[in-house]
Write a protein that holds these residues in place. Structure first.
Motif, PDB file in Angstrom:
ATOM      1  N   HIS A 113       0.857  -1.175   0.000  1.00 28.11           N
ATOM      2  CA  HIS A 113       0.000   0.000   0.000  1.00 28.11           C
ATOM      3  C   HIS A 113       0.898   1.231   0.000  1.00 28.11           C
ATOM      4  CE1 HIS A 113      -3.231  -2.629   1.727  1.00 28.11           C
ATOM      5  NE2 HIS A 113      -2.198  -3.174   2.348  1.00 28.11           N
ATOM      6  N   ARG A 114       0.321   2.370  -0.332  1.00 27.86           N
ATOM      7  CA  ARG A 114       1.027   3.640  -0.177  1.00 27.86           C
ATOM      8  C   ARG A 114       0.229   4.534   0.762  1.00 27.86           C
ATOM      9  NH1 ARG A 114       4.235   4.907  -4.596  1.00 27.86           N
ATOM     10  NH2 ARG A 114       4.573   6.957  -3.655  1.00 27.86           N
ATOM     11  N   ALA A 115       0.950   5.302   1.552  1.00 32.76           N
ATOM     12  CA  ALA A 115       0.310   6.207   2.508  1.00 32.76           C
ATOM     13  C   ALA A 115       1.091   7.506   2.581  1.00 32.76           C
ATOM     14  CB  ALA A 115       0.222   5.552   3.883  1.00 32.76           C
ATOM     15  N   ILE A 116       0.401   8.549   3.005  1.00 33.22           N
ATOM     16  CA  ILE A 116       0.991   9.885   3.122  1.00 33.22           C
ATOM     17  C   ILE A 116       0.639  10.440   4.497  1.00 33.22           C
ATOM     18  CG2 ILE A 116       1.004  12.244   2.187  1.00 33.22           C
ATOM     19  CD1 ILE A 116       0.319  11.056  -0.545  1.00 33.22           C
ATOM     20  N   SER A 128       5.724  10.493   2.418  1.00 37.49           N
ATOM     21  CA  SER A 128       5.144   9.303   1.787  1.00 37.49           C
ATOM     22  C   SER A 128       5.911   8.054   2.196  1.00 37.49           C
ATOM     23  CB  SER A 128       5.196   9.439   0.263  1.00 37.49           C
ATOM     24  OG  SER A 128       4.447  10.546  -0.171  1.00 37.49           O
ATOM     25  N   THR A 129       5.210   6.934   2.209  1.00 41.73           N
ATOM     26  CA  THR A 129       5.855   5.659   2.534  1.00 41.73           C
ATOM     27  C   THR A 129       5.158   4.518   1.810  1.00 41.73           C
ATOM     28  OG1 THR A 129       6.745   4.337   4.368  1.00 41.73           O
ATOM     29  CG2 THR A 129       4.442   5.009   4.537  1.00 41.73           C
ATOM     30  N   VAL A 130       5.815   3.372   1.793  1.00 42.89           N
ATOM     31  CA  VAL A 130       5.188   2.127   1.350  1.00 42.89           C
ATOM     32  C   VAL A 130       4.894   1.302   2.599  1.00 42.89           C
ATOM     33  CG1 VAL A 130       7.394   0.924   1.001  1.00 42.89           C
ATOM     34  CG2 VAL A 130       5.363   0.143  -0.201  1.00 42.89           C
ATOM     35  N   THR A 153      18.698   3.777   5.507  1.00 44.89           N
ATOM     36  CA  THR A 153      18.600   2.781   6.576  1.00 44.89           C
ATOM     37  C   THR A 153      17.126   2.673   6.943  1.00 44.89           C
ATOM     38  OG1 THR A 153      20.809   3.308   7.420  1.00 44.89           O
ATOM     39  CG2 THR A 153      19.313   2.142   8.903  1.00 44.89           C
ATOM     40  N   LEU A 154      16.522   1.535   6.663  1.00 51.92           N
ATOM     41  CA  LEU A 154      15.073   1.403   6.766  1.00 51.92           C
ATOM     42  C   LEU A 154      14.546   1.643   8.175  1.00 51.92           C
ATOM     43  CD1 LEU A 154      12.571   0.411   4.948  1.00 51.92           C
ATOM     44  CD2 LEU A 154      12.767  -1.676   6.317  1.00 51.92           C
ATOM     45  N   TYR A 155      13.505   2.472   8.257  1.00 50.88           N
ATOM     46  CA  TYR A 155      12.689   2.548   9.467  1.00 50.88           C
ATOM     47  C   TYR A 155      11.480   1.665   9.237  1.00 50.88           C
ATOM     48  CZ  TYR A 155       9.217   4.015  12.827  1.00 50.88           C
ATOM     49  OH  TYR A 155       8.273   4.006  13.812  1.00 50.88           O
ATOM     50  N   TRP A 156      11.132   0.847  10.229  1.00 49.24           N
ATOM     51  CA  TRP A 156       9.937   0.023  10.097  1.00 49.24           C
ATOM     52  C   TRP A 156       9.208  -0.068  11.429  1.00 49.24           C
ATOM     53  CZ3 TRP A 156       9.859  -4.550  13.012  1.00 49.24           C
ATOM     54  CH2 TRP A 156      11.103  -5.035  13.441  1.00 49.24           C
ATOM     55  N   ALA A 157       7.884  -0.134  11.316  1.00 48.82           N
ATOM     56  CA  ALA A 157       7.024  -0.252  12.500  1.00 48.82           C
ATOM     57  C   ALA A 157       5.611  -0.519  12.010  1.00 48.82           C
ATOM     58  CB  ALA A 157       7.040   1.024  13.329  1.00 48.82           C
ATOM     59  N   PRO A 158       4.780  -1.185  12.832  1.00 51.02           N
ATOM     60  CA  PRO A 158       3.366  -1.306  12.462  1.00 51.02           C
ATOM     61  C   PRO A 158       2.778   0.085  12.222  1.00 51.02           C
ATOM     62  CG  PRO A 158       3.871  -2.762  14.295  1.00 51.02           C
ATOM     63  CD  PRO A 158       5.091  -1.894  14.079  1.00 51.02           C
ATOM     64  N   THR A 159       1.914   0.197  11.235  1.00 55.30           N
ATOM     65  CA  THR A 159       1.395   1.496  10.808  1.00 55.30           C
ATOM     66  C   THR A 159       0.892   2.335  11.970  1.00 55.30           C
ATOM     67  OG1 THR A 159       0.722   0.460   8.731  1.00 55.30           O
ATOM     68  CG2 THR A 159      -0.194   2.628   9.214  1.00 55.30           C
ATOM     69  N   LEU A 160       0.125   1.747  12.862  1.00 56.26           N
ATOM     70  CA  LEU A 160      -0.486   2.505  13.949  1.00 56.26           C
ATOM     71  C   LEU A 160       0.463   2.735  15.121  1.00 56.26           C
ATOM     72  CD1 LEU A 160      -4.057   0.919  13.989  1.00 56.26           C
ATOM     73  CD2 LEU A 160      -3.280   3.007  12.831  1.00 56.26           C
ATOM     74  N   THR A 166       1.291  10.046  11.471  1.00 58.67           N
ATOM     75  CA  THR A 166      -0.045   9.456  11.373  1.00 58.67           C
ATOM     76  C   THR A 166      -0.345   9.319   9.889  1.00 58.67           C
ATOM     77  OG1 THR A 166      -0.768  10.478  13.431  1.00 58.67           O
ATOM     78  CG2 THR A 166      -2.486   9.741  11.905  1.00 58.67           C
ATOM     79  N   TRP A 167      -0.503   8.082   9.439  1.00 58.02           N
ATOM     80  CA  TRP A 167      -0.595   7.811   8.003  1.00 58.02           C
ATOM     81  C   TRP A 167      -2.035   7.809   7.513  1.00 58.02           C
ATOM     82  CZ3 TRP A 167       3.767   8.316   5.567  1.00 58.02           C
ATOM     83  CH2 TRP A 167       4.969   8.092   6.263  1.00 58.02           C
ATOM     84  N   VAL A 168      -2.210   8.341   6.296  1.00 57.23           N
ATOM     85  CA  VAL A 168      -3.498   8.344   5.608  1.00 57.23           C
ATOM     86  C   VAL A 168      -3.289   7.653   4.268  1.00 57.23           C
ATOM     87  CG1 VAL A 168      -5.314   9.795   4.601  1.00 57.23           C
ATOM     88  CG2 VAL A 168      -4.170  10.500   6.711  1.00 57.23           C
ATOM     89  N   SER A 169      -4.247   6.850   3.866  1.00 57.12           N
ATOM     90  CA  SER A 169      -4.152   6.165   2.580  1.00 57.12           C
ATOM     91  C   SER A 169      -3.905   7.166   1.452  1.00 57.12           C
ATOM     92  CB  SER A 169      -5.446   5.394   2.308  1.00 57.12           C
ATOM     93  OG  SER A 169      -5.501   4.972   0.971  1.00 57.12           O
ATOM     94  N   ARG A 170      -2.992   6.827   0.556  1.00 56.23           N
ATOM     95  CA  ARG A 170      -2.701   7.719  -0.564  1.00 56.23           C
ATOM     96  C   ARG A 170      -3.938   7.952  -1.427  1.00 56.23           C
ATOM     97  NH1 ARG A 170       1.592   6.960  -5.525  1.00 56.23           N
ATOM     98  NH2 ARG A 170       0.232   5.189  -5.938  1.00 56.23           N
ATOM     99  N   GLU A 171      -4.822   6.952  -1.518  1.00 53.22           N
ATOM    100  CA  GLU A 171      -6.035   7.114  -2.304  1.00 53.22           C
ATOM    101  C   GLU A 171      -6.903   8.234  -1.741  1.00 53.22           C
ATOM    102  OE1 GLU A 171      -4.774   4.225  -1.394  1.00 53.22           O
ATOM    103  OE2 GLU A 171      -4.277   3.367  -3.358  1.00 53.22           O
ATOM    104  N   VAL A 172      -6.970   8.329  -0.410  1.00 51.69           N
ATOM    105  CA  VAL A 172      -7.752   9.398   0.224  1.00 51.69           C
ATOM    106  C   VAL A 172      -7.122  10.759  -0.061  1.00 51.69           C
ATOM    107  CG1 VAL A 172      -8.456  10.366   2.459  1.00 51.69           C
ATOM    108  CG2 VAL A 172      -8.705   7.917   2.014  1.00 51.69           C
TER     109      VAL A 172
END
Length: 201
Positions: A113-116, A128-130, A153-160, A166-172
């Protein structure tokens, strides 16, 4: 002295300090840790696919760091890209390129997914992120894979559980852009984000 000049004088030392810092590096077991995190998202995820996705997510941003010619902090690199001194490396470039690389694997139990973030305000730079999740799950049930934040250097974490964004769907977000372009109203706040809407989206 104008307010913008005052802000610039306050931020300049911080930017320069960030530019002098060395890139973060991962722990030796980072791929396995990320794979475990991806598997924990859903029992439907194939462990082999989680391991493969984790390896790509950790290693590919390092390749992009070289390809993008990253020598500075992410903010300074953005300035160089926007001024034409570097070829690529804005946050949505990192997200786009990592998503394309992951999609080449033709995963059966994972999807992207993509989010902004920060698209609701002009006071902050949008980001923006994947995100990877189990097939059929929403983006907010997935794992943020952010190569831009630490310059490869990758940052990773569960979305929430992302403490910074605070991520919002790119489609929105893009729906807001379309509504604004057509002079229509949209139920969510106006969108000042800078990621361009792809042709035909």
């Amino acid at each position: 002295m104008s307010i913008f000049r005052k802000i610039a004088l306050v931020l300049l030392p911080l930017v320069l300090l960030a530019a002098c810092s060395t890139p973060r590096e991962h722990r030796p077991d980072e791929i396995n840790r990320l794979a475990s995190g991806i598997m924990a998202l859903s029992p439907a995820i194939d462990p082999e696919e989680a391991q493969r996705a984790a390896r790509i997510a950790i290693e590919y941003p390092r390749q992009l760091r070289v390809r993008y010619q990253v020598e500075d902090s992410p903010i300074l690199h953005n300035i160089k890209v926007n001024s034409g001194r570097k070829p690529r490396g804005l946050c949505w470039h990192w997200a786009e390129d990592l998503q394309k690389r992951l999609m080449r694997e033709n995963f059966q139990t994972l999807t992207t997914h993509r989010a902004i973030a920060n698209s609701h305000t002009r006071l902050l730079i949008d980001h923006s992120t994947v995100i990877v999740s189990a097939v059929g799950d929403r983006f907010d049930e997935g794992m943020v894979l952010d190569g831009w934040r630490y310059g490869g250097t990758l940052y990773w974490a569960p979305t929430l559980k992302d403490a910074k964004y605070t991520w919002v769907s790119r489609e929105v977000v893009f729906a807001r852009k379309r509504a604004k372009r057509l002079g229509e109203t949209y139920s969510l706040p106006s969108d000042p984000s800078t990621e361009p809407v792809p042709e035909g989206f």
